[in-house]
Design an enzyme around this catalytic site. Structure first.
Site, PDB file in Angstrom:
ATOM      1  N   HIS A 139       0.875  -1.109  -0.027  1.00 26.18           N
ATOM      2  CA  HIS A 139       0.088  -0.077  -0.321  1.00 26.18           C
ATOM      3  C   HIS A 139       0.903   1.267  -0.083  1.00 26.18           C
ATOM      4  CE1 HIS A 139      -3.464   2.509   0.643  1.00 26.18           C
ATOM      5  NE2 HIS A 139      -2.751   3.249   1.753  1.00 26.18           N
ATOM      6  N   LYS A 160      -0.693  10.637   0.918  1.00 31.57           N
ATOM      7  CA  LYS A 160       0.195  10.133   0.005  1.00 31.57           C
ATOM      8  C   LYS A 160      -0.208  10.517  -1.310  1.00 31.57           C
ATOM      9  CE  LYS A 160      -0.543   5.945   1.425  1.00 31.57           C
ATOM     10  NZ  LYS A 160      -1.202   6.157   2.506  1.00 31.57           N
ATOM     11  N   ASP A 178      -1.963   3.901  -4.472  1.00 30.23           N
ATOM     12  CA  ASP A 178      -2.611   3.035  -3.665  1.00 30.23           C
ATOM     13  C   ASP A 178      -2.170   1.574  -3.480  1.00 30.23           C
ATOM     14  OD1 ASP A 178      -4.904   2.568  -1.801  1.00 30.23           O
ATOM     15  OD2 ASP A 178      -5.685   1.260  -3.374  1.00 30.23           O
ATOM     16  N   ARG A 244      17.668  14.616  12.832  1.00 26.74           N
ATOM     17  CA  ARG A 244      17.739  16.158  12.408  1.00 26.74           C
ATOM     18  C   ARG A 244      19.058  16.355  11.694  1.00 26.74           C
ATOM     19  NH1 ARG A 244      16.766  20.178  17.268  1.00 26.74           N
ATOM     20  NH2 ARG A 244      16.780  21.694  15.402  1.00 26.74           N
TER      21      ARG A 244
END
Length: 312
Positions: A139, A160, A178, A244
């Site tokens: 998916h 998405k 999808d 980071r």
């Protein structure tokens, strides 16, 4: 794993069936290996790979024609088994009657192809390796960004498809939305494509289904792409410590292949399309040997080391 049968090969490579169609059984092809039965034509069948496609070229058939009639019949009968998916003659060579008769008895299709033996063998192997490769479905969304196949994953509703639409508007190419079918075509090589039913389509909540190729043109889509990077979108968690600097390396395992993965936290105000676009460019730089995070870490270590010397 997709199933490939001899009749599919006949359509794909424009092959001509040489024997009785009513006697033929189109069996499944289970291996991409192609056999050229030279040793078998000489009578050595001890290690005969009967489950492979048998490819007969000019060399094999020239040797066959020099055999006594009794040996010719014997070779073709032993060549045709209930496990043999197909026998193909290259260069437009006509199938001898002994081969047709032996093939009809066990239902083996005998084909003729116009191209050369070597070229046909290469094309058949490439096609079968692709079709018979292990396959799974995930998916997510697959986008070609600057030549990098980026698999965007995340929970339903995280954004998405909307991010994919923004990336297409920025000039990148949609592969699948999808559901992404992923095949391991070679060791370490993952190729993704869209199921036929939803190819070139995007589902945008509140808008519905749109056809990307119709709206943005043929240059906005492609049928398949090798995967290079996975980006997982997740809702921002203030309690979670996110990377980071970009020094941490994470992976997602698909079959036996580790695909590099980046986790991108999602919250209002973040331009995900730009972030993913830059992530793809930065991934390309890393493959070229330029790693900004490592360069910064080295500079920081140098500054700290110089500071320690000054204090001394």
């Amino acid at each position: 794993m997709a199933e490939v049968t001899a009749d599919r090969l006949m359509e794909e490579f424009d092959l001509t069936l040489m024997n009785d169609e009513e006697s033929v059984t189109y069996r499944s092809i289970t291996t991409s290996d192609i056999s050229r039965p030279g040793m078998e034509m000489a009578g050595f069948f001890t290690y005969y790979p009967a489950k492979r496609i048998q490819l007969l070229g000019k060399a094999e058939m020239s040797f066959y024609e020099q055999l006594p009639e009794e040996d010719q019949i014997d070779r073709m009968q032993r060549l045709c088994t209930y496990d043999t998916p197909a026998i193909i003659l290259s260069r437009g060579i006509e199938a001898p009657d002994t081969l047709k008769q032996a093939a009809d008895e066990v239902g083996v299709p005998v084909f003729s192809a116009e191209i050369s033996t070597t070229r046909l063998s290469s094309k058949l192997t490439t096609y079968l390796e692709s079709r018979l490769a292990p396959m799974t479905a995930m998916h997510g969304v697959l986008i070609d960004i600057y030549g990098i196949g980026v698999l965007i994953t995340g929970s339903s509703g995280v954004g998405k498809s909307e991010t994919a639409l923004d990336l297409v508007r920025r000039g990148h190419r949609l592969v699948a939305d999808d559901s992404v079918e992923i095949r391991e075509e070679q060791d370490g090589v993952l190729v993704g494509r869209s199921p036929d039913l939803i190819r070139h389509l995007l589902e945008i909540r509140g808008l519905g289904i749109i056809n990307v190729m119709t709206l943005f043109g043929a240059g906005s889509v492609r049928n398949e792409k090798r995967l290079g990077l996975a980006i997982d979108l997740e809702a921002w968690d203030q309690k979670k410590q996110y990377d980071r600097l970009g020094l941490d390396e994470d992976f997602i395992q698909i079959f036996e292949t580790n695909l590099p993965k980046i986790t991108v936290p999602v919250r209002p105000g973040r331009n995900l399309a730009v972030i993913i676009e830059v992530a793809a460019m930065n991934f390309r730089l890393k493959r070229m040997g330029i790693n900004a995070a490592e360069q910064f870490s080295e500079r920081l270590a140098t500054v700290i080391e110089e500071g320690d010397h000054d204090n001394d």
